[in-house]
Design a protein around this motif. Structure first.
Motif, mmCIF file in Angstrom:
data_model
loop_
_atom_site.group_PDB
_atom_site.id
_atom_site.type_symbol
_atom_site.label_atom_id
_atom_site.label_comp_id
_atom_site.label_asym_id
_atom_site.label_seq_id
_atom_site.Cartn_x
_atom_site.Cartn_y
_atom_site.Cartn_z
ATOM 1 N N GLY A 1 0.552 -1.237 0.486
ATOM 2 C CA GLY A 1 -0.307 -0.281 0.575
ATOM 3 C C GLY A 1 0.852 0.997 0.051
ATOM 4 O O GLY A 1 0.562 2.152 -0.331
ATOM 5 N N PRO B 1 -13.558 -6.762 -8.648
ATOM 6 C CA PRO B 1 -12.772 -7.299 -9.211
ATOM 7 C C PRO B 1 -11.940 -7.112 -10.310
ATOM 8 O O PRO B 1 -10.813 -7.800 -10.330
ATOM 9 N N VAL C 1 -12.703 12.978 -5.982
ATOM 10 C CA VAL C 1 -12.121 12.288 -5.325
ATOM 11 C C VAL C 1 -12.561 11.286 -3.984
ATOM 12 O O VAL C 1 -12.933 11.344 -3.373
ATOM 13 N N ASN C 2 -12.408 9.707 -4.272
ATOM 14 C CA ASN C 2 -12.666 8.905 -2.821
ATOM 15 C C ASN C 2 -11.691 7.984 -2.694
ATOM 16 O O ASN C 2 -11.062 7.624 -3.993
ATOM 17 N N ALA C 3 -11.249 7.570 -2.053
ATOM 18 C CA ALA C 3 -10.660 6.142 -2.082
ATOM 19 C C ALA C 3 -11.572 5.295 -1.644
ATOM 20 O O ALA C 3 -11.896 4.530 -1.127
ATOM 21 N N ARG C 4 -10.562 3.781 -2.703
ATOM 22 C CA ARG C 4 -11.852 2.356 -2.573
ATOM 23 C C ARG C 4 -11.317 1.375 -2.666
ATOM 24 O O ARG C 4 -9.944 1.282 -3.544
ATOM 25 N N PHE C 5 -11.254 0.316 -2.871
ATOM 26 C CA PHE C 5 -10.917 -1.185 -3.391
ATOM 27 C C PHE C 5 -11.606 -0.668 -4.882
ATOM 28 O O PHE C 5 -12.504 -0.888 -4.704
ATOM 29 N N ALA D 1 -12.685 14.025 -2.210
ATOM 30 C CA ALA D 1 -12.927 15.216 -1.882
ATOM 31 C C ALA D 1 -13.361 16.053 -3.225
ATOM 32 O O ALA D 1 -13.292 15.260 -4.142
ATOM 33 N N SER E 1 -7.027 -7.401 -5.306
ATOM 34 C CA SER E 1 -7.775 -6.643 -4.809
ATOM 35 C C SER E 1 -7.713 -5.845 -3.546
ATOM 36 O O SER E 1 -8.723 -5.125 -3.108
ATOM 37 N N ALA E 2 -7.019 -5.917 -2.501
ATOM 38 C CA ALA E 2 -6.417 -5.250 -0.733
ATOM 39 C C ALA E 2 -6.455 -4.141 -1.750
ATOM 40 O O ALA E 2 -5.822 -3.646 -0.395
ATOM 41 N N ALA F 1 0.098 5.211 -8.014
ATOM 42 C CA ALA F 1 0.083 7.391 -8.837
ATOM 43 C C ALA F 1 -0.857 7.789 -7.579
ATOM 44 O O ALA F 1 -1.159 7.289 -6.286
ATOM 45 N N ALA G 1 -4.131 7.554 -1.958
ATOM 46 C CA ALA G 1 -5.404 6.365 -0.861
ATOM 47 C C ALA G 1 -3.853 5.870 -0.599
ATOM 48 O O ALA G 1 -3.218 5.298 -0.872
ATOM 49 N N LEU H 1 -8.301 8.688 2.375
ATOM 50 C CA LEU H 1 -7.835 9.744 1.245
ATOM 51 C C LEU H 1 -7.036 10.300 2.044
ATOM 52 O O LEU H 1 -7.758 11.505 2.620
ATOM 53 N N PRO I 1 -5.847 -0.259 -1.905
ATOM 54 C CA PRO I 1 -6.662 0.613 -2.504
ATOM 55 C C PRO I 1 -6.363 1.752 -3.741
ATOM 56 O O PRO I 1 -5.128 1.384 -4.115
ATOM 57 N N VAL I 2 -7.869 2.283 -4.149
ATOM 58 C CA VAL I 2 -7.640 2.875 -5.378
ATOM 59 C C VAL I 2 -7.650 4.512 -5.369
ATOM 60 O O VAL I 2 -8.293 4.061 -4.402
ATOM 61 N N LEU I 3 -6.794 5.011 -6.136
ATOM 62 C CA LEU I 3 -8.682 6.378 -5.378
ATOM 63 C C LEU I 3 -9.283 6.416 -7.224
ATOM 64 O O LEU I 3 -8.340 5.847 -8.231
ATOM 65 N N SER J 1 -3.012 2.795 -6.045
ATOM 66 C CA SER J 1 -2.785 3.799 -4.944
ATOM 67 C C SER J 1 -0.986 3.252 -5.007
ATOM 68 O O SER J 1 -0.178 4.486 -4.089
ATOM 69 N N SER K 1 -12.227 6.827 4.139
ATOM 70 C CA SER K 1 -12.801 6.694 2.582
ATOM 71 C C SER K 1 -14.503 6.545 3.145
ATOM 72 O O SER K 1 -15.019 7.289 2.159
#
Lengths: 243, 243
Positions: free
Chosen positions: A53, A185, A178-182, B228, A195-196, A226, B180, B200, A198-200, A223, B223
């Motif tokens: 991460g 699939p 913008v948010n953070a989430r997983f 944001a 899949s663990a 980037a 993230a 985030l 997190p992505v922006l 994440s 998150s």
DNA sequence: GAGTGGTCTAGACCACGAG
DNA sequence: TCGTGGTCTAGACCACTCA
């Protein structure tokens, strides 16, 4: 009250930054590391997930855990820049585009403020650096603002965007949520990430001076590789509400 | 090739959105759910972690898993807005501030472009909605731009910011870097969130017309409860590089 | 086929919250 | 004290990569 995985992650992190493990090098296998730290494999994997991460370690299924080359991060520039301007800053990035036509449905109708079944064109853009994908963008534009199908096909993202910009009016506002989430699939498979991790997620909506939405985009940025950067210049007389 | 946790998460999600489980309601215990789906507890917990990441479910240690009230999300407005403007949009948000003086060290020197041991003032802001914390902000300003200590103490964030803005020159540029990541153990404890829930992280740097950094801030937004939002208005004649 | 990570099991023990 | 979630164990089996 530091949990075991944090202790292990801290130890590995210092070993990496001190040069004990070098960039690009493969770490010992998870089983070996688990034995060395006297923990079970899930616990060791949790420790590696933390480092993943942070972008310090990259996991490759079937091959091993690798020390990432430092700061090979890409940056997404928000605020009115198009992917073209983005890639221009990092020439090492290849980008593939797939164009599809589809009717508006689901939350796309709300995003683009069009009625259901309104014709849209989707550009599915995947940027690569080396062999592994780096980011995923789904860009939607109303069909009448999209370039006509070229029998030769568009080979480069640049080409598509040049045509797209020709067609559309100048943008008046770009809004990016913008948010953070997983990852889903599907996204995890496309980007070849765990899949663990997190992505922006960036949802970008661009409107012209009349208020019409001329482009909506859903960007997925892993994440570990980037960031997104937003720069706001305050013009004289444009001081925002600060008091 | 949907993994078990995704199947379970999908099932629970539809049960929640269909009203089978209502907002605010407690779900059956993890042991009961694990038995119902015939999986082990870690697998069921992974499924719940997915829903938690989506903001559908909230875990409370020692009490249970609860269905979140829909879209009680807060929004962080980027692009030159201060926390004051932010909170003004959501009056339901309480915010506590703790002021500390400290010398610049580590990456703070690079962020604020000051020398080591240069005097700084830190504002630790925690916003609450109801009894649970919602976001965390560490704001750093050079000491000479910070309001002097008030023996009465500043009770409200608003008060602190009013004084801060009086002291400093108008901002010329606000740059916000977003990524993230997982919370540090400390952040997780402060925000009372699981360390498996991504946050985030926004690093905001504000400079005045001379290029001096007048404020740097590190924001942490869980998150499951915060987005944001960045809005960019293109002025006429300010068309960014688009071709 | 050998070695790797990905997922899962069926428990154990600890920490927290409420009565 | 009791029930809850948080963490961890010591394996098992599958999927992927590479020789």
């Amino acid at each position: 009250m530091a949990s075991r995985r944090h202790v292990i992650a801290d130890d590995l992190r210092t070993q990496i930054s001190s040069g004990r493990f070098k960039a690009g090098e493969r770490l010992p296998s998870e089983a070996q590391l688990a034995a060395r730290y006297a923990v079970s494999t899930p616990t060791l994997r949790n420790a590696l997930a933390l480092l993943q991460g942070e972008g310090v370690v990259e996991k490759v299924h079937g091959r091993g855990n690798f020390v990432r080359h430092p700061i090979r991060r890409i940056t997404y520039f928000g605020g009115g820049h198009t992917p073209d301007a983005k890639t221009a800053t990092d020439a090492a990035l290849r980008m593939s585009v797939r164009t599809t036509h589809l009717p508006a449905r689901g939350d796309l109708t709300a995003l683009l403020r069009v009625s259901v079944s309104s014709p849209l064109t989707e550009f599915l853009c995947i940027s690569h650096a080396g062999k592994s994908p780096h980011s995923l963008a789904r860009i939607y534009v109303p069909r009448d603002l999209a370039p006509a199908d070229d029998p030769n096909g568009y080979t480069s993202c640049k080409e598509v965007w040049a045509r797209l910009v020709e067609l559309r009016p100048p943008l008046a506002e770009v809004q990016e949520r913008v948010n953070a989430r997983f990852p889903t699939p599907r996204e995890a498979a496309t980007l070849r990430i765990s899949s663990a991790l997190p992505v922006l997620a960036v949802t970008r909506v661009a409107t012209d001076a009349t208020g019409r939405v001329v482009e909506a985009a859903r960007l997925v940025l892993p994440s570990d590789r980037a960031d997104a950067l937003f720069t706001h210049h305050t013009m004289s007389g444009d001081r925002r509400t600060e008091g």
